[in-house]
Design an enzyme around this catalytic site. Structure first.
Site, short mmCIF file in Angstrom:
data_model
loop_
_atom_site.label_atom_id
_atom_site.label_comp_id
_atom_site.label_asym_id
_atom_site.label_seq_id
_atom_site.Cartn_x
_atom_site.Cartn_y
_atom_site.Cartn_z
N ARG A 1 35.76 79.19 37.17
CA ARG A 1 35.96 77.88 37.89
C ARG A 1 37.28 78.14 38.71
NH1 ARG A 1 36.63 74.04 33.44
NH2 ARG A 1 37.18 72.42 34.95
N ARG B 1 34.93 69.96 47.72
CA ARG B 1 35.25 71.14 47.15
C ARG B 1 35.11 72.37 48.10
NH1 ARG B 1 35.23 69.17 41.62
NH2 ARG B 1 36.02 70.80 40.28
N ARG C 1 34.63 70.26 26.91
CA ARG C 1 33.50 70.40 27.69
C ARG C 1 33.20 71.81 27.75
NH1 ARG C 1 36.20 67.91 33.34
NH2 ARG C 1 34.87 69.93 34.04
N LYS D 1 43.95 65.87 38.28
CA LYS D 1 43.35 64.93 39.05
C LYS D 1 42.96 63.56 38.44
CE LYS D 1 40.53 67.79 40.87
NZ LYS D 1 40.93 69.22 39.84
N ARG E 1 42.08 70.73 26.91
CA ARG E 1 41.69 69.50 27.04
C ARG E 1 40.63 68.95 26.29
NH1 ARG E 1 39.84 68.31 33.22
NH2 ARG E 1 38.51 70.30 33.16
#
Ligand code: ADP
Ligand code: ADP
Length: 210
Positions: free
Chosen positions: A166, A88, A155, A13, A122
């Site tokens: 998550r 969400r 992160r 996204k 990431r």
């Protein structure tokens, strides 16, 4: 253009939105980035949400809705916006309906295995928010931002335990939004995979939203 970008954590996204904001000339509003900005600057909101983000849970709807309401009331959102990471939950989607009318809901479709590969590799630049991947989209110099040369970070919520949580949260709370928006004829599905370069994904997104 008023659009929501939907998809599991790691679907791309943020990567797509970084290109789409220039193409469609609308601001990119990432609720995750807004929370991280507040955490970094140790604001009241930041203190309130820090441990929630670290664990991979969701910030309460009331807090998130108030933050988005304030943001999209700003003048730069007059002609549209891209919402990345909001809504969400169904209550957030209902609150958004009260605030504005959407044109598109982009649904980025990706397999679970690929999402885990993406999240675990990431890296991001803490000040610009620019997103990299150690294999799929590496920086020019290992561990450094291409423009500022700053050290890239991983992160806290991209570590194994939080990733699992998550994805569970996504399946339970966010996935029902696909049906919610499909019934309103707003869903634009775009399939993505790690074999597709970000530019190829972006071309499909432009087609889907035009
Ligand atoms: P990703 O890009 O991996 O999907 P985000 O950067 O969008 O993750 O969000 C990071 C975290 O910020 C979430 O795990 C959650 O704790 C919090 N968050 C972001 N958006 C929302 C939202 N709409 N409602 C509740 N919590 C949110
Ligand atoms: P989201 O905002 O949905 O959580 P991101 O845009 O942060 O997703 O992307 C998650 C990870 O996947 C990042 O490391 C990013 O560099 C990588 N990524 C994004 N698009 C692609 C793609 N088309 N192919 C491979 N990796 C990608």
């Amino acid at each position: 253009m008023k659009a929501v970008f939907l998809g599991p954590p790691g679907a791309g996204k943020g990567t797509v939105a970084a290109q789409a904001k220039d193409y469609f000339k609308v601001p990119h509003i990432s609720t995750g980035d807004l929370f991280r900005y507040n955490i970094k600057n140790e604001t009241e909101l930041g203190k309130q949400v820090k441990s929630i983000l670290a664990s991979g849970g969701l910030v309460p709807d009331s807090v998130t809705i108030a933050m988005v309401k304030e943001r999209i009331a700003e003048p730069d959102c007059k002609d549209g916006f891209i919402l990345d990471g909001f809504p969400r939950t169904i209550p957030q989607a209902e609150a958004l309906e009260e605030m504005t009318e959407l044109d598109h809901v982009l649904n980025l479709v990706i397999s679970n295995e690929e999402v885990v590969q993406r999240l675990s590799g990431r890296r991001m630049c803490p000040s610009t928010g620019r997103i990299y991947h150690v294999l799929f989209n590496p920086p020019k110099v290992e561990g450094k931002d291409d423009e500022t040369g700053e050290d890239l970070i991983q992160r806290d919520d991209d570590k194994e335990e939080a990733i699992k949580h998550r994805l569970e949260v996504y399946n339970a709370q966010t996935e029902p939004l696909i049906d919610f928006y499909r019934k309103k004829n707003l869903i634009r599905d775009v399939k993505t995979s790690n074999n597709m370069k970000p530019d190829e994904v972006f071309a499909c997104v432009v087609k889907a939203l035009s």
